[in-house]
Design an enzyme around this catalytic site. Structure first.
Site, short mmCIF file in Angstrom:
data_model
loop_
_atom_site.label_atom_id
_atom_site.label_comp_id
_atom_site.label_asym_id
_atom_site.label_seq_id
_atom_site.Cartn_x
_atom_site.Cartn_y
_atom_site.Cartn_z
N SER A 1 0.83 -1.20 0.00
CA SER A 1 0.00 0.00 0.00
C SER A 1 0.88 1.26 0.00
O SER A 1 1.62 1.48 -0.95
CB SER A 1 -0.96 -0.05 1.19
OG SER A 1 -1.99 0.90 1.06
N HIS B 1 -7.32 -6.09 0.79
CA HIS B 1 -6.16 -5.25 1.11
C HIS B 1 -5.41 -5.72 2.35
O HIS B 1 -4.46 -5.09 2.78
CB HIS B 1 -6.65 -3.81 1.33
CG HIS B 1 -5.58 -2.76 1.19
ND1 HIS B 1 -5.02 -2.42 -0.02
CD2 HIS B 1 -4.99 -1.94 2.11
CE1 HIS B 1 -4.12 -1.46 0.17
NE2 HIS B 1 -4.07 -1.15 1.44
N ASP C 1 -10.01 -5.77 -3.42
CA ASP C 1 -9.45 -4.72 -2.56
C ASP C 1 -10.42 -3.54 -2.51
O ASP C 1 -10.79 -2.98 -3.55
CB ASP C 1 -8.11 -4.29 -3.12
CG ASP C 1 -7.31 -3.41 -2.18
OD1 ASP C 1 -7.90 -2.51 -1.55
OD2 ASP C 1 -6.08 -3.61 -2.09
#
Length: 276
Positions: A145, A254, A221
């Site tokens: 991320s 995620h 995600d």
């Protein structure tokens, strides 16, 4: 360097250290996994950069990476995600301030006094690691991320520094998405020309080296469309002739469940480059 955690793990040691950072002007923690092979001589290093709200603890306790690092004989270094301490500027939101350094060198008050994570990861951290631990100068970099953004930017900005790069769910075009726009405006000011040096989708066209680059992105995600947009990097890479292996993974989100599912393949990807 003060060791504050020391745990046996897959024949090696998972340690955490505290040190004074001259670059950041505060005390920092870093985690290092030394595989069993480090007992016999120096090993190459994979640097891992974590995402928003994380510290060095998230990756070492959730990813399950030590098993694969021990298999391939690779050390893993995981720094914190921002400067810390009572004198360090902070914000009330999770995506700015402590835990959200974005791996840039801030130029705006009050952030510029401490938020220099780019220089910390690029220069001070490997200097410490290579001085104090049994490692070689062979380096790779990866992250998740916000940390995936950092890994891509560092790899593209520092030719010759890393042998390979990978990322999970990276923010590939921070100048174009809310997370990056908020952080860059605060840390770097409103001049978008200053943002470009920290935007992988803008850097890849002028990259001096073409490193082995692996990116995994979960199709489920929750941040895919609004914040991550991996197709922006792939389009820029294709236009520049830079080979990017982007894998869209059905069903994955995620979370660290996603990272744990594919971290073994990422470490194998880096081990091949580190030992080539």
């Amino acid at each position: 360097m003060e060791r504050i955690e020391h745990r046996a793990c897959f024949g090696g040691w998972q340690d955490v250290y505290r040190h004074r950072s001259a670059v950041l002007g505060c005390d920092m923690t870093l985690a290092i996994y030394l595989p069993p092979q480090a007992q016999d001589g120096p090993v190459p290093v994979l640097y891992w950069l974590s995402g928003l709200t994380c510290s060095e603890q998230n990756f070492i306790t959730k990813a399950g990476a030590q098993r694969y690092a021990a298999e391939h004989g690779v050390a893993i270094v995981c720094p914190d995600t921002s400067p810390r301490g009572d004198g360090v500027a902070d914000a009330d939101s999770y995506d700015l301030g402590k835990g959200a350094g974005f791996y840039v060198n801030a130029t705006q008050a009050p952030w510029a006094a401490h938020y220099r994570m780019f220089d910390y990861v690029a220069d001070e951290l490997p200097g410490l690691v290579e001085t104090h631990f049994p490692v070689t100068g062979a380096r790779a970099i990866s992250g998740h991320s916000m940390g995936g953004h950092g890994a891509l930017v560092l790899a593209l900005s520092k030719p010759g520094r890393y042998r390979s790069v990978s990322a999970f769910s990276p923010i590939v075009a921070p100048s174009a998405v809310p997370w990056g726009q908020k952080a860059f405006a605060a840390y770097l000011g409103e001049d978008r020309a200053a943002w470009a040096q920290y935007d992988a989708s803008q850097l890849i066209g002028a990259a001096a080296d073409q490193l082995p680059m692996l990116i995994d992105q979960g199709e489920s995600d929750e941040f895919l469309g609004a914040q991550l947009q991996p197709w922006r990097l792939k389009e820029a890479a294709d236009a520049a002739g830079y080979p990017v292996y982007l894998r869209m993974q059905p069903g994955y989100d995620h979370s660290y469940y996603f990272i744990a599912s594919f971290i073994g393949e990422h470490i194998a990807h880096h081990a091949a480059a580190l030992k080539a």
